[in-house]
Scaffold this motif. Structure first.
Motif, PDB file in Angstrom:
ATOM      1  N   SER A   1       3.957   4.151  -6.942  1.00 13.24           N
ATOM      2  CA  SER A   1       3.336   3.541  -8.113  1.00 13.24           C
ATOM      3  C   SER A   1       4.347   3.259  -9.222  1.00 13.24           C
ATOM      4  O   SER A   1       4.174   2.317  -9.997  1.00 13.24           O
TER       5      SER A   1
ATOM      6  N   ASN B   1       0.822  -1.216   0.000  1.00 18.47           N
ATOM      7  CA  ASN B   1       0.000   0.000   0.000  1.00 18.47           C
ATOM      8  C   ASN B   1       0.852   1.260   0.000  1.00 18.47           C
ATOM      9  O   ASN B   1       0.404   2.315  -0.458  1.00 18.47           O
TER      10      ASN B   1
ATOM     11  N   MET C   1      -1.744  -2.949  -8.012  1.00 20.79           N
ATOM     12  CA  MET C   1      -1.892  -1.836  -7.065  1.00 20.79           C
ATOM     13  C   MET C   1      -3.217  -1.910  -6.312  1.00 20.79           C
ATOM     14  O   MET C   1      -3.311  -1.448  -5.161  1.00 20.79           O
TER      15      MET C   1
ATOM     16  N   MET D   1       5.648  -0.170  -8.941  1.00 20.02           N
ATOM     17  CA  MET D   1       4.698  -1.141  -9.482  1.00 20.02           C
ATOM     18  C   MET D   1       4.814  -1.212 -10.998  1.00 20.02           C
ATOM     19  O   MET D   1       4.739  -2.295 -11.603  1.00 20.02           O
ATOM     20  N   GLY D   2       4.994  -0.048 -11.634  1.00 23.23           N
ATOM     21  CA  GLY D   2       5.152  -0.032 -13.079  1.00 23.23           C
ATOM     22  C   GLY D   2       6.390  -0.763 -13.533  1.00 23.23           C
ATOM     23  O   GLY D   2       6.369  -1.525 -14.521  1.00 23.23           O
TER      24      GLY D   2
ATOM     25  N   GLU E   1      -3.513   7.067 -12.136  1.00 27.47           N
ATOM     26  CA  GLU E   1      -2.081   6.784 -12.127  1.00 27.47           C
ATOM     27  C   GLU E   1      -1.476   6.902 -13.527  1.00 27.47           C
ATOM     28  O   GLU E   1      -2.050   6.426 -14.504  1.00 27.47           O
TER      29      GLU E   1
ATOM     30  N   LEU F   1      -1.927  -1.876 -12.763  1.00 28.12           N
ATOM     31  CA  LEU F   1      -2.947  -1.245 -11.920  1.00 28.12           C
ATOM     32  C   LEU F   1      -3.672  -2.279 -11.065  1.00 28.12           C
ATOM     33  O   LEU F   1      -4.068  -1.984  -9.930  1.00 28.12           O
TER      34      LEU F   1
ATOM     35  N   ARG G   1      -8.175   5.129  -6.702  1.00 25.01           N
ATOM     36  CA  ARG G   1      -6.745   5.377  -6.509  1.00 25.01           C
ATOM     37  C   ARG G   1      -5.964   5.129  -7.792  1.00 25.01           C
ATOM     38  O   ARG G   1      -5.090   5.917  -8.154  1.00 25.01           O
ATOM     39  N   VAL G   2      -6.260   4.040  -8.489  1.00 21.81           N
ATOM     40  CA  VAL G   2      -5.448   3.678  -9.658  1.00 21.81           C
ATOM     41  C   VAL G   2      -5.919   4.369 -10.933  1.00 21.81           C
ATOM     42  O   VAL G   2      -5.181   4.400 -11.923  1.00 21.81           O
TER      43      VAL G   2
ATOM     44  N   PRO H   1       2.844   3.998 -13.691  1.00 19.06           N
ATOM     45  CA  PRO H   1       2.851   2.591 -14.108  1.00 19.06           C
ATOM     46  C   PRO H   1       2.543   2.405 -15.589  1.00 19.06           C
ATOM     47  O   PRO H   1       3.071   1.481 -16.226  1.00 19.06           O
TER      48      PRO H   1
END
Length: 291
Positions: free
Chosen positions: A125, A121, A155, A128-129, A216, A152, A212-213, A219
């Protein structure tokens, strides 16, 4: 007697004053939280509403330097990527939450899963990408909408997992005992009774993860990459509103800055409408199994 009466009245006045002070502080805190959001939204309306027209929703971007165009491909691309992310993130997240709340209480594996979800959490981001780039893009040898959806979706998982766990833990244990006492299998009791009872909170957690995503960008730079043309293929580069906003925001052309403001407004409105629609459906009882 009069002294006691005065003391009682004094205590009552102090309690009333404390209550009013606490209420005022709570209202002030609410205003401090909501005011920036309202200010940002109205500023987006001020900057972007004038650029919204039919072409914005029906045309693809014009080449650099040309005036006009739209972001229809980016709107569709965002919908495709978020659909993939939801298909990946929501079922896995809900399954993880069910395990933590119903089957793994106190176990080392559950503690490890909970700790991992809390850590994920807080991971930026862009990390994560990069992870999705290594896991999906490199083996496939090209960018794609599927890779963006995977990034995503990853995430979304920790947020959905932790919110589902917390909502299930709020269901009274007597509800589980009643179902088991009637001979209902444990798995069916979890899905048909416990999860259904907690469904409004679970849906709220899923919507928080979705919101949230949805905005983004980082990512998607490593996975979907972007596309200036129409594309809905899961195996090709695809446009997305956050990507297009980023590209236009760093552009030297004023017309593209104008479209970036408009796209920001559209993105916020789409997220709000999506969340509001799901909350409305949940409130009507459709997601709670009501008749």
């Amino acid at each position: 007697m009069s002294a006691r009466l005065r003391q009682s009245q004094l205590r009552s006045s102090m309690r009333t004053a404390t209550d009013h002070a606490a209420t005022a502080l709570a209202i002030l805190a609410t205003i401090l939280v909501v005011a920036p959001l309202i200010a940002i939204f109205f500023y987006l309306v001020y900057k972007g509403a004038s650029s919204l027209n039919l072409a914005f929703f029906t045309q693809i971007p014009k080449p650099e330097g040309e005036v006009g165009g739209g972001m229809a491909n980016a709107i569709i691309g965002s919908a495709v990527i978020l659909a993939i992310a939801s298909v990946i993130g929501i079922p896995i997240g809900i399954g993880g939450g069910i395990y933590l709340a119903e089957y793994g209480r106190g176990t080392k594996l559950a503690n490890a899963v909970r700790f991992t979800a809390d850590v994920l959490n807080g991971v930026p981001s862009i990390v994560m990408g990069i992870a999705a780039y290594a896991l999906v893009v490199v083996p496939m040898h090209h960018f794609s909408a599927f890779a963006g959806g995977v990034a995503l979706g990853i995430m979304m998982i920790p947020t959905v997992t932790r919110s589902t766990e917390e909502m299930l833990l709020m269901v009274p244990h007597a509800v589980r005992e009643a179902a088991l006492g009637l001979g209902v299998p444990s798995w069916r009791s979890v899905l048909a009774i416990t999860l259904k009872t907690a469904s409004p909170g679970v849906v709220t957690g899923c919507m928080l993860a979705f919101a949230r995503v949805a905005g983004e960008t980082a990512p998607l730079l490593f996975t979907a990459l972007g596309n200036q043309f129409w594309s809905v293929s899961l195996n090709r580069e695809i446009a997305a509103l956050p990507l297009q906003i980023y590209i236009y925001a760093i552009s030297p052309y004023d017309d593209q800055h104008r479209l970036a403001w408009a796209a920001s407004l559209v993105l916020i409105v789409l997220i709000v409408l999506s969340v509001a629609l799901v909350r409305y459906v949940a409130g009507r009882g459709v997601l709670k199994g009501a008749s």
